[in-house]
Scaffold this motif. Structure first.
Motif, short mmCIF file in Angstrom:
data_model
loop_
_atom_site.label_atom_id
_atom_site.label_comp_id
_atom_site.label_asym_id
_atom_site.label_seq_id
_atom_site.Cartn_x
_atom_site.Cartn_y
_atom_site.Cartn_z
N THR A 290 25.36 37.27 20.78
CA THR A 290 25.00 36.79 19.42
C THR A 290 24.18 35.57 19.56
OG1 THR A 290 26.90 35.02 19.58
CG2 THR A 290 27.47 37.40 18.61
N THR A 291 23.68 34.93 18.38
CA THR A 291 22.67 33.87 18.29
C THR A 291 23.49 32.80 18.96
OG1 THR A 291 21.95 34.28 16.36
CG2 THR A 291 21.58 32.17 16.79
N LYS A 292 24.83 32.46 19.00
CA LYS A 292 25.61 31.71 19.55
C LYS A 292 25.59 31.63 20.97
CE LYS A 292 30.25 29.67 19.62
NZ LYS A 292 31.99 29.97 19.15
N THR A 293 25.52 32.75 21.60
CA THR A 293 25.31 32.89 23.00
C THR A 293 24.14 32.40 23.63
OG1 THR A 293 26.35 35.24 22.79
CG2 THR A 293 25.28 34.34 25.00
N ALA A 294 22.99 32.38 22.87
CA ALA A 294 21.67 31.59 23.39
C ALA A 294 22.00 29.89 23.38
CB ALA A 294 20.62 32.09 22.45
N PHE A 295 22.56 29.53 22.08
CA PHE A 295 22.91 28.35 22.04
C PHE A 295 23.71 27.88 23.16
CE2 PHE A 295 20.78 28.70 18.14
CZ PHE A 295 20.06 27.50 17.83
N GLU A 296 24.63 28.49 23.58
CA GLU A 296 25.77 28.06 24.51
C GLU A 296 24.87 28.17 25.92
OE1 GLU A 296 29.74 29.61 22.60
OE2 GLU A 296 28.66 30.88 24.21
N VAL A 297 24.12 29.41 26.16
CA VAL A 297 23.58 29.16 27.68
C VAL A 297 22.49 28.23 27.81
CG1 VAL A 297 22.24 30.74 29.25
CG2 VAL A 297 24.02 31.79 27.83
N MET A 298 21.71 27.92 26.65
CA MET A 298 20.53 26.96 26.70
C MET A 298 20.73 26.05 25.73
SD MET A 298 18.14 25.50 27.69
CE MET A 298 17.83 26.25 29.21
N PRO A 299 21.63 25.07 25.60
CA PRO A 299 21.88 24.03 24.48
C PRO A 299 20.77 23.07 24.53
CG PRO A 299 23.21 23.52 26.40
CD PRO A 299 22.52 24.78 26.77
N PHE A 300 19.80 22.98 25.30
CA PHE A 300 18.73 21.81 25.43
C PHE A 300 17.69 22.40 24.42
CE2 PHE A 300 20.96 22.08 29.52
CZ PHE A 300 21.74 20.77 29.39
N GLY B 180 20.68 24.26 37.17
CA GLY B 180 21.61 23.52 35.87
C GLY B 180 21.49 23.67 34.69
N GLY B 181 20.33 24.28 34.43
CA GLY B 181 20.12 24.43 33.09
C GLY B 181 20.79 25.44 32.37
N ILE B 182 21.36 26.32 33.38
CA ILE B 182 22.11 27.34 32.78
C ILE B 182 23.68 26.92 32.31
CG2 ILE B 182 22.95 29.70 33.22
CD1 ILE B 182 20.97 30.04 35.42
N ARG B 183 23.82 26.53 31.34
CA ARG B 183 25.10 25.81 30.75
C ARG B 183 26.14 26.74 30.34
NH1 ARG B 183 24.20 21.08 32.84
NH2 ARG B 183 25.75 20.26 31.44
N ALA B 184 26.33 28.15 30.42
CA ALA B 184 27.37 28.99 30.06
C ALA B 184 26.90 30.41 30.86
CB ALA B 184 27.59 28.96 28.36
N ILE B 185 28.18 31.06 30.69
CA ILE B 185 28.00 32.45 30.89
C ILE B 185 27.74 33.54 29.96
CG2 ILE B 185 29.78 32.15 32.72
CD1 ILE B 185 31.78 33.64 30.98
N ILE B 186 27.19 34.55 30.14
CA ILE B 186 27.15 35.58 29.34
C ILE B 186 28.34 36.57 29.34
CG2 ILE B 186 25.68 37.48 28.21
CD1 ILE B 186 22.99 35.97 29.05
N SER B 187 29.14 36.52 28.36
CA SER B 187 30.17 37.31 28.51
C SER B 187 30.25 38.80 28.24
CB SER B 187 31.29 36.67 27.59
OG SER B 187 31.58 35.59 27.78
N LYS B 188 30.76 39.66 28.70
CA LYS B 188 30.60 41.22 28.66
C LYS B 188 31.06 41.42 26.95
CE LYS B 188 32.76 45.69 29.85
NZ LYS B 188 33.72 46.30 30.66
N MET C 240 25.08 32.10 13.37
CA MET C 240 25.50 32.10 14.80
C MET C 240 26.14 33.26 15.32
SD MET C 240 24.08 29.10 15.81
CE MET C 240 24.97 28.62 17.35
N ASN C 241 26.97 34.11 14.58
CA ASN C 241 27.69 35.11 14.98
C ASN C 241 26.95 36.45 14.63
OD1 ASN C 241 29.97 33.46 15.58
ND2 ASN C 241 30.53 33.31 13.41
N ALA C 242 25.68 36.27 14.26
CA ALA C 242 24.86 37.55 14.52
C ALA C 242 24.77 38.17 15.51
CB ALA C 242 23.49 37.44 13.56
N ILE C 243 25.05 39.64 15.60
CA ILE C 243 24.81 40.44 17.00
C ILE C 243 23.31 40.62 17.29
CG2 ILE C 243 25.67 42.23 18.15
CD1 ILE C 243 28.15 42.44 16.52
#
Length: 252
Positions: free
Chosen positions: A126-136, A114-122, A60-63
């Motif tokens: 990471t893999t976790k980013t994709a799961f946060e933005v699109m958890p569905f 509404g399907g965008i569920r999180a921000i992409i931070s500066k 999940m933390n892989a860059i």
């Protein structure tokens, strides 16, 4: 004969005595057990899952890529950088699959704000980013619809007044949110032409009141989750650079 009669009566009384009255619910009682640090960890269970947890955290933390700034779905009136990025990813990653299978190309993409569920931070993506933005678990589908339904899609967007992510269309509204210009691939909409519109399975089935996908000429399930498309895209791109552009605008 009389003895047999007595025995029969005794058996009947015995059976009757064994029958119970129907059970009735009198009350329900319960108590709340908060999940907190006070709960003791089951060391045996924890040691069992520890290797899997470590591997999951590593994955999940892989860059995968890098974001030069923070992108949010509230940064933009009718199109946002993060929304444009997601719609563009669906096209970029989904079209080669669709083309190989059908020898056709995707004309447009529409997703839901509404399907965008999180921000992409500066910083690092990471893999976790994709799961946060699109958890569905939404997957990409491509729907073949006529130009008159594309008109309905444009009307939907103008009335929704939300930055639903789109790709391949140019939609300009006046101050009253009426359509001034609507193009697909920079061309006027042909009501008799069949257009191939990529979306997700939730919207295809009428989610967010997007009812313009049915009836349709055909539908193609790519068996490709949007989140996986994001992951594939991030792995290919060293630095993402989404922008707000003129794909969906309103006159001031």
């Amino acid at each position: 004969m009389r003895f047999n009669c007595i025995i029969t009566c005794l058996i009947a009384l015995s059976i009757s005595a064994c029958k119970q009255s129907p059970l009735k619910l009198i009350s329900i009682e319960g108590k709340q057990i908060p999940v907190s640090d006070t709960l003791a960890i089951d060391q045996e269970y924890d040691s069992l899952i520890a290797p899997y947890r470590t591997r999951l955290n590593e994955d999940m933390n892989a860059i995968l890529s890098y974001a030069p700034e923070t992108y949010t779905k509230s940064n933009g009136e009718l199109n946002t950088a993060i929304g444009n990025l997601m719609a563009d990813i669906v096209y970029t990653e989904g079209n080669p699959i669709f083309n190989i299978r059908t020898n056709k190309n995707i004309d447009a993409v529409i997703l839901n704000h509404g399907g965008i569920r999180a921000i992409i931070s500066k910083g690092n993506i990471t893999t976790k980013t994709a799961f946060e933005v699109m958890p569905f678990e939404n997957s990409i589908v491509v729907v073949a619809i006529k130009g008159k339904q594309i008109d309905s899609m444009m009307q939907y967007l103008s009335e929704a007044k939300r930055p639903h992510p789109v790709h391949g269309i140019t939609l300009a509204l006046n101050k009253e949110y009426q359509i001034k210009m609507a193009l697909v691939n920079n061309k006027p909409i042909d009501k008799n032409k069949t257009y191939y519109v990529a979306t997700n399975d939730y919207l295809y089935n009428g989610g967010d009141n997007m009812r313009f996908f049915k009836p349709n000429d055909s539908v193609y399930h790519l068996d490709y989750k949007i989140r996986n498309a994001m992951l594939d895209y991030f792995k290919k791109v060293d630095t993402i650079r989404p922008t707000i552009d003129n794909r969906f605008t309103i006159s001031k």
